[in-house]
Motif scaffolding. Structure first.
Motif, PDB file in Angstrom:
ATOM      1  N   ASP A   1      27.152  20.445  56.738  1.00 63.93           N
ATOM      2  CA  ASP A   1      26.671  19.933  55.445  1.00 63.93           C
ATOM      3  C   ASP A   1      26.523  21.028  54.410  1.00 63.93           C
ATOM      4  N   HIS A   2      26.340  22.275  54.873  1.00 61.16           N
ATOM      5  CA  HIS A   2      26.173  23.384  53.929  1.00 61.16           C
ATOM      6  C   HIS A   2      27.428  23.595  53.082  1.00 61.16           C
ATOM      7  N   ALA A   3      28.586  23.132  53.572  1.00 62.40           N
ATOM      8  CA  ALA A   3      29.828  23.270  52.811  1.00 62.40           C
ATOM      9  C   ALA A   3      29.731  22.586  51.457  1.00 62.40           C
ATOM     10  N   TYR A   4      28.913  21.530  51.369  1.00 63.29           N
ATOM     11  CA  TYR A   4      28.776  20.804  50.103  1.00 63.29           C
ATOM     12  C   TYR A   4      27.790  21.489  49.149  1.00 63.29           C
ATOM     13  N   ARG A   5      27.008  22.435  49.663  1.00 62.93           N
ATOM     14  CA  ARG A   5      25.998  23.082  48.831  1.00 62.93           C
ATOM     15  C   ARG A   5      26.397  24.491  48.382  1.00 62.93           C
ATOM     16  N   VAL A   6      27.205  25.179  49.161  1.00 66.15           N
ATOM     17  CA  VAL A   6      27.534  26.570  48.866  1.00 66.15           C
ATOM     18  C   VAL A   6      28.643  26.651  47.821  1.00 66.15           C
ATOM     19  N   PRO A   7      28.538  27.555  46.851  1.00 64.78           N
ATOM     20  CA  PRO A   7      29.631  27.714  45.886  1.00 64.78           C
ATOM     21  C   PRO A   7      30.870  28.312  46.543  1.00 64.78           C
ATOM     22  N   VAL A   8      32.023  27.770  46.178  1.00 61.74           N
ATOM     23  CA  VAL A   8      33.327  28.201  46.699  1.00 61.74           C
ATOM     24  C   VAL A   8      34.225  28.461  45.493  1.00 61.74           C
ATOM     25  N   SER A   9      34.968  29.572  45.500  1.00 57.87           N
ATOM     26  CA  SER A   9      35.908  29.779  44.397  1.00 57.87           C
ATOM     27  C   SER A   9      37.124  30.564  44.855  1.00 57.87           C
ATOM     28  N   SER A  10      38.179  30.469  44.064  1.00 66.27           N
ATOM     29  CA  SER A  10      39.423  31.186  44.348  1.00 66.27           C
ATOM     30  C   SER A  10      39.805  32.046  43.152  1.00 66.27           C
ATOM     31  N   ILE A  11      39.847  33.368  43.367  1.00 66.22           N
ATOM     32  CA  ILE A  11      40.235  34.262  42.269  1.00 66.22           C
ATOM     33  C   ILE A  11      41.747  34.308  42.086  1.00 66.22           C
ATOM     34  N   LYS A  12      42.513  33.684  42.990  1.00 66.89           N
ATOM     35  CA  LYS A  12      43.964  33.600  42.784  1.00 66.89           C
ATOM     36  C   LYS A  12      44.278  32.798  41.525  1.00 66.89           C
ATOM     37  N   SER A  13      43.335  32.008  41.061  1.00 63.96           N
ATOM     38  CA  SER A  13      43.516  31.288  39.799  1.00 63.96           C
ATOM     39  C   SER A  13      43.663  32.257  38.633  1.00 63.96           C
ATOM     40  N   MET A  14      43.155  33.491  38.805  1.00 64.73           N
ATOM     41  CA  MET A  14      43.190  34.477  37.722  1.00 64.73           C
ATOM     42  C   MET A  14      44.183  35.604  37.962  1.00 64.73           C
TER      43      MET A  14
ATOM     44  N   SER B   1      54.763  27.845  41.748  1.00 62.44           N
ATOM     45  CA  SER B   1      54.650  26.873  40.666  1.00 62.44           C
ATOM     46  C   SER B   1      55.812  27.007  39.682  1.00 62.44           C
ATOM     47  N   PRO B   2      56.420  25.886  39.274  1.00 62.61           N
ATOM     48  CA  PRO B   2      57.459  25.919  38.244  1.00 62.61           C
ATOM     49  C   PRO B   2      56.899  25.695  36.840  1.00 62.61           C
ATOM     50  N   ARG B   3      55.585  25.851  36.685  1.00 62.77           N
ATOM     51  CA  ARG B   3      54.953  25.595  35.394  1.00 62.77           C
ATOM     52  C   ARG B   3      55.190  26.785  34.464  1.00 62.77           C
ATOM     53  N   ASN B   4      56.470  27.021  34.137  1.00 64.54           N
ATOM     54  CA  ASN B   4      56.857  28.213  33.381  1.00 64.54           C
ATOM     55  C   ASN B   4      56.436  28.169  31.922  1.00 64.54           C
ATOM     56  N   ASP B   5      56.182  26.983  31.398  1.00 66.61           N
ATOM     57  CA  ASP B   5      55.811  26.858  29.994  1.00 66.61           C
ATOM     58  C   ASP B   5      54.313  27.047  29.766  1.00 66.61           C
ATOM     59  N   ASP B   6      53.566  27.239  30.847  1.00 62.84           N
ATOM     60  CA  ASP B   6      52.118  27.417  30.718  1.00 62.84           C
ATOM     61  C   ASP B   6      51.641  28.392  31.788  1.00 62.84           C
ATOM     62  N   ALA B   7      52.181  29.608  31.723  1.00 62.70           N
ATOM     63  CA  ALA B   7      51.936  30.588  32.781  1.00 62.70           C
ATOM     64  C   ALA B   7      50.449  30.897  32.960  1.00 62.70           C
ATOM     65  N   ALA B   8      49.706  30.954  31.878  1.00 58.20           N
ATOM     66  CA  ALA B   8      48.293  31.328  31.967  1.00 58.20           C
ATOM     67  C   ALA B   8      47.468  30.324  32.752  1.00 58.20           C
ATOM     68  N   HIS B   9      47.951  29.089  32.848  1.00 56.91           N
ATOM     69  CA  HIS B   9      47.192  28.038  33.533  1.00 56.91           C
ATOM     70  C   HIS B   9      47.958  27.464  34.726  1.00 56.91           C
ATOM     71  N   ALA B  10      48.921  28.205  35.226  1.00 52.41           N
ATOM     72  CA  ALA B  10      49.780  27.680  36.287  1.00 52.41           C
ATOM     73  C   ALA B  10      49.111  27.672  37.648  1.00 52.41           C
ATOM     74  N   SER B  11      48.269  28.671  37.930  1.00 47.92           N
ATOM     75  CA  SER B  11      47.584  28.729  39.216  1.00 47.92           C
ATOM     76  C   SER B  11      46.313  27.900  39.128  1.00 47.92           C
ATOM     77  N   ARG B  12      46.287  26.774  39.864  1.00 42.19           N
ATOM     78  CA  ARG B  12      45.192  25.811  39.727  1.00 42.19           C
ATOM     79  C   ARG B  12      44.638  25.425  41.108  1.00 42.19           C
TER      80      ARG B  12
END
Length: 422
Positions: A330-343, A215-226
């Protein structure tokens, strides 16, 4: 009857948290550790942000001699291994060293130390022919990535199989999968398994700049991984190390060990397609998931949480979403999914192990970590990505996946031992 493999110890060195407690506090609070790079002057580069570890090797218990000898990635691995062993309650002096193994994943080896030494030996890149008399004696160990696994083996006294698994961004997952197999086949009773990488260096930054993956979002590093956000524009590099103590179930029960989870299934596939590209239909990742669930004898509907690769690149997040729909139905729409790379960013060969530690802690505490920075829904990524805030819920079975350059796709299933029959 197959020998069953459980997790009895965890250790982590991560951005925003250089021990297990700090790491989980960061993830469960949804805070981010991505920031402008401080390790060197990043001004010449397109992407000038990363998730760095505030790691002091001496504070972490390494002697000054160990700190000088070991590359930064090796330091992470040794520190995480010591924490994991201590937490497992394993009596190392009373453990048969020949039944103790190490399986460590790493993508880019001792990059940090090798680059630093090359700059010195080449006089800042001005000399093609270098004088080896200026080289530190440890340079030759750094040329061999397996030196990291050897250091961990020395630390824990492992005299059984010792391996360094290096297949890009799935290395951490694959090292745990390999370690579990060593126990299942009877080659070891205990395996110190995980991943480590310290890729935040000028040469790595330049390589990722060249393919515009970061990401080139250098001016907002804390929120760059989305991850999964419609405005995402690339991954953010990270660093760190994580170790899991894997143990044969009956071996763990005999000594009264605390069990975090069982390594119930593992699957790995390749797309044989492109070095960095992914097919949009996610077939190869879906197949890795199917194999892992089959080995675990768990139906798709039995998955309580999916820890996504979620790199925050356009093509990965679409590919992965398609893979979940294909493998989970169909379970893909019900199960929670998350990415810790955002943090904590993307630490290449370490991230799979860091994610598995997060999965084990999600099971332990009944909390699904969030996908930070997910504000704008992408119509092509239409699953439940747990945006912004952690979610409290019971987690008995976790699916964690990884995707790496070269077409590597891997999946690990963690489950409570009582969820599966022998």
């Amino acid at each position: 009857m197959s020998r069953r493999v459980v997790v009895t110890g965890l250790g982590a060195v991560a951005p925003g948290g250089t021990n297990l407690k700090q790491y989980w506090d960061l993830l469960s609070s949804g805070r981010t550790a991505t920031r402008p790079i401080t390790a060197f002057d990043p001004s010449p580069y397109r992407s000038r942000i990363a998730a760095e570890c505030d790691f002091d090797p001496v504070e972490a218990g390494l002697s000054p001699q160990e700190a000088r000898r070991m590359d930064r990635a090796t330091q992470f691995a040794v520190a995480a291994a010591r924490e994991a062993i201590a937490g497992s309650g394993l009596d190392l002096p009373g453990t048969d060293g020949e039944r103790l193994a190490v399986s460590l994943g790493c993508a880019v080896g001792c990059t940090t130390s090798m680059e630093r030494e090359y700059v010195v030996l080449s006089d800042g890149g001005r000399s093609w022919l270098v004088d080896p008399e200026y080289a530190v004696p440890h340079l030759y160990d750094w040329f061999v990535p397996s030196s990291a696994a050897a250091e961990v083996a020395h630390t824990v006294g492992a005299q059984g199989p010792v391996a360094l698994i290096s297949d890009g961004c799935t290395s951490g997952l694959d090292a745990v999968g390999h370690g579990a197999e060593l126990i299942r086949e009877g080659s070891a009773d205990v395996v110190v398994a995980g991943g480590t990488d310290a890729p935040i260096s000028p040469i790595t930054l330049a390589c990722f700049d060249a393919i515009k993956a970061t990401s080139p979002r250098n001016d907002d590093a804390a929120h760059a991984s989305r991850p999964f956000d419609a405005t995402r524009n690339g991954l953010v590099l990270g660093e760190g190390g994580a170790v899991l103590v894997l143990e044969e179930l009956e071996h763990a029960r005999r000594r009264g060990a605390h069990v975090y989870a069982e390594v119930a299934g593992f699957g790995s596939r390749s797309n044989a397609y492109h070095m960095t590209g992914l097919r949009p239909d996610g077939v190869e990742m879906a197949e890795a998931v199917r194999v892992a669930l089959d080995e675990a004898r768990i139906a798709p509907e039995g998955v309580d949480y999916v820890n996504a690769h979620g790199s925050s690149t356009k093509q990965n997040d679409r590919h992965e979403t398609a893979a979940f729909k294909r493998s989970l139905g169909d379970h893909a729409y019900r199960v929670p999914v998350s990415s810790i790379k955002s943090m904590i960013g993307h630490s290449l060969g370490a991230i799979g192990a860091l994610e598995l530690v997060a999965c084990a802690l999600a099971m332990e505490y009944g909390v699904v970590p969030p996908t930070a920075n997910l504000h704008v829904a992408d119509p092509e990524c239409d699953l439940d990505y747990v945006p912004l805030t952690a979610r409290e819920q019971r987690v008995d079975t976790v699916l964690s996946v990884g995707s790496g350059f070269g077409g590597f796709q891997s999946a690990v299933v963690l489950a409570r031992p009582d969820r599966r029959t022998a």
